[in-house]
Design a protein around this motif. Sequence first.
Motif, mmCIF file in Angstrom:
data_model
loop_
_atom_site.group_PDB
_atom_site.id
_atom_site.type_symbol
_atom_site.label_atom_id
_atom_site.label_comp_id
_atom_site.label_asym_id
_atom_site.label_seq_id
_atom_site.Cartn_x
_atom_site.Cartn_y
_atom_site.Cartn_z
ATOM 1 N N UNK A 1 0.833 -1.181 0.000
ATOM 2 C CA UNK A 1 0.000 0.000 0.000
ATOM 3 C C UNK A 1 0.883 1.253 0.000
ATOM 4 N N UNK A 2 0.619 2.136 -0.914
ATOM 5 C CA UNK A 2 1.347 3.407 -0.999
ATOM 6 C C UNK A 2 0.657 4.446 -0.128
ATOM 7 N N UNK A 3 1.467 5.252 0.546
ATOM 8 C CA UNK A 3 0.898 6.335 1.337
ATOM 9 C C UNK A 3 1.964 7.395 1.600
ATOM 10 N N UNK A 4 1.481 8.585 1.896
ATOM 11 C CA UNK A 4 2.353 9.661 2.358
ATOM 12 C C UNK A 4 2.339 9.646 3.871
ATOM 13 N N UNK A 5 3.484 9.963 4.456
ATOM 14 C CA UNK A 5 3.559 10.104 5.908
ATOM 15 C C UNK A 5 4.156 11.465 6.232
ATOM 16 N N UNK A 38 2.234 19.504 4.271
ATOM 17 C CA UNK A 38 0.981 19.139 3.583
ATOM 18 C C UNK A 38 0.940 19.727 2.181
ATOM 19 N N UNK A 39 1.440 20.943 2.011
ATOM 20 C CA UNK A 39 1.505 21.563 0.678
ATOM 21 C C UNK A 39 2.406 20.752 -0.255
ATOM 22 N N UNK A 40 3.501 20.233 0.279
ATOM 23 C CA UNK A 40 4.411 19.393 -0.495
ATOM 24 C C UNK A 40 3.660 18.166 -1.021
ATOM 25 N N UNK A 41 2.911 17.516 -0.149
ATOM 26 C CA UNK A 41 2.158 16.321 -0.539
ATOM 27 C C UNK A 41 1.147 16.653 -1.626
ATOM 28 N N UNK A 42 0.390 17.712 -1.430
ATOM 29 C CA UNK A 42 -0.632 18.076 -2.409
ATOM 30 C C UNK A 42 -0.002 18.423 -3.759
ATOM 31 N N UNK A 43 1.141 19.058 -3.741
ATOM 32 C CA UNK A 43 1.826 19.406 -4.984
ATOM 33 C C UNK A 43 2.303 18.153 -5.716
ATOM 34 N N UNK A 44 2.818 17.183 -4.978
ATOM 35 C CA UNK A 44 3.260 15.929 -5.601
ATOM 36 C C UNK A 44 2.061 15.200 -6.202
ATOM 37 N N UNK A 105 10.289 6.356 -10.106
ATOM 38 C CA UNK A 105 9.563 7.470 -10.729
ATOM 39 C C UNK A 105 8.177 7.019 -11.176
ATOM 40 N N UNK A 106 8.121 5.903 -11.866
ATOM 41 C CA UNK A 106 6.832 5.416 -12.367
ATOM 42 C C UNK A 106 5.874 5.108 -11.228
ATOM 43 N N UNK A 107 6.391 4.586 -10.139
ATOM 44 C CA UNK A 107 5.555 4.267 -8.992
ATOM 45 C C UNK A 107 4.990 5.525 -8.348
ATOM 46 N N UNK A 108 5.810 6.561 -8.214
ATOM 47 C CA UNK A 108 5.325 7.822 -7.643
ATOM 48 C C UNK A 108 4.275 8.430 -8.566
ATOM 49 N N UNK A 109 4.556 8.457 -9.879
ATOM 50 C CA UNK A 109 3.591 9.023 -10.829
ATOM 51 C C UNK A 109 2.243 8.320 -10.744
ATOM 52 N N UNK A 110 2.278 7.000 -10.678
ATOM 53 C CA UNK A 110 1.055 6.201 -10.708
ATOM 54 C C UNK A 110 0.312 6.205 -9.373
ATOM 55 N N UNK A 111 1.044 6.130 -8.269
ATOM 56 C CA UNK A 111 0.425 5.871 -6.971
ATOM 57 C C UNK A 111 0.244 7.081 -6.063
ATOM 58 N N UNK A 112 0.977 8.159 -6.302
ATOM 59 C CA UNK A 112 0.878 9.323 -5.415
ATOM 60 C C UNK A 112 -0.507 9.976 -5.422
ATOM 61 N N UNK A 113 -1.146 10.154 -6.593
ATOM 62 C CA UNK A 113 -2.418 10.885 -6.589
ATOM 63 C C UNK A 113 -3.485 10.304 -5.669
ATOM 64 N N UNK A 114 -3.567 8.987 -5.567
ATOM 65 C CA UNK A 114 -4.597 8.365 -4.740
ATOM 66 C C UNK A 114 -4.131 7.930 -3.375
ATOM 67 N N UNK A 115 -2.894 8.236 -3.036
ATOM 68 C CA UNK A 115 -2.343 7.767 -1.760
ATOM 69 C C UNK A 115 -2.914 8.547 -0.585
ATOM 70 N N UNK A 116 -3.207 7.815 0.482
ATOM 71 C CA UNK A 116 -3.669 8.488 1.707
ATOM 72 C C UNK A 116 -2.490 9.151 2.386
#
Length: 124
Positions: A1-5, A38-44, A105-116
Amino acid sequence: MHRFKIVKAANEQFRVQFVYNAEVMVWSENYASKASAKNCIESIKKNAPGAATVDLTKEETGTGYRFEIVESKNGEHFVRFKAANGEAMVRSELYASKASAKYCIESVKKNAPGAETVDETVSA
């Protein structure tokens, strides 16, 4: 599971990590405020999916939001995600192969938008 912390850093600061299961894929510099983290996360989430990939080992250049593949002094590779203003937002660990850096890179591109986002600085 991908997520931001959002995690605590030195001197009452905050850091962002993008993780897959228990592995930290990329992390940010320290931020003085949680709002900046939080701004960093939203920008990514918003900008990573369409960002270009620039291979600095091939002397490629780029502007705007972009991922950069960088070769370290020991010949390994790491990834940086840069904002439109040229500031590095996050970077990865060192990878023995450039292919692993590209996979990151591909994983961040694909999984970041929907990550909790999990805020680990909040006491239970």
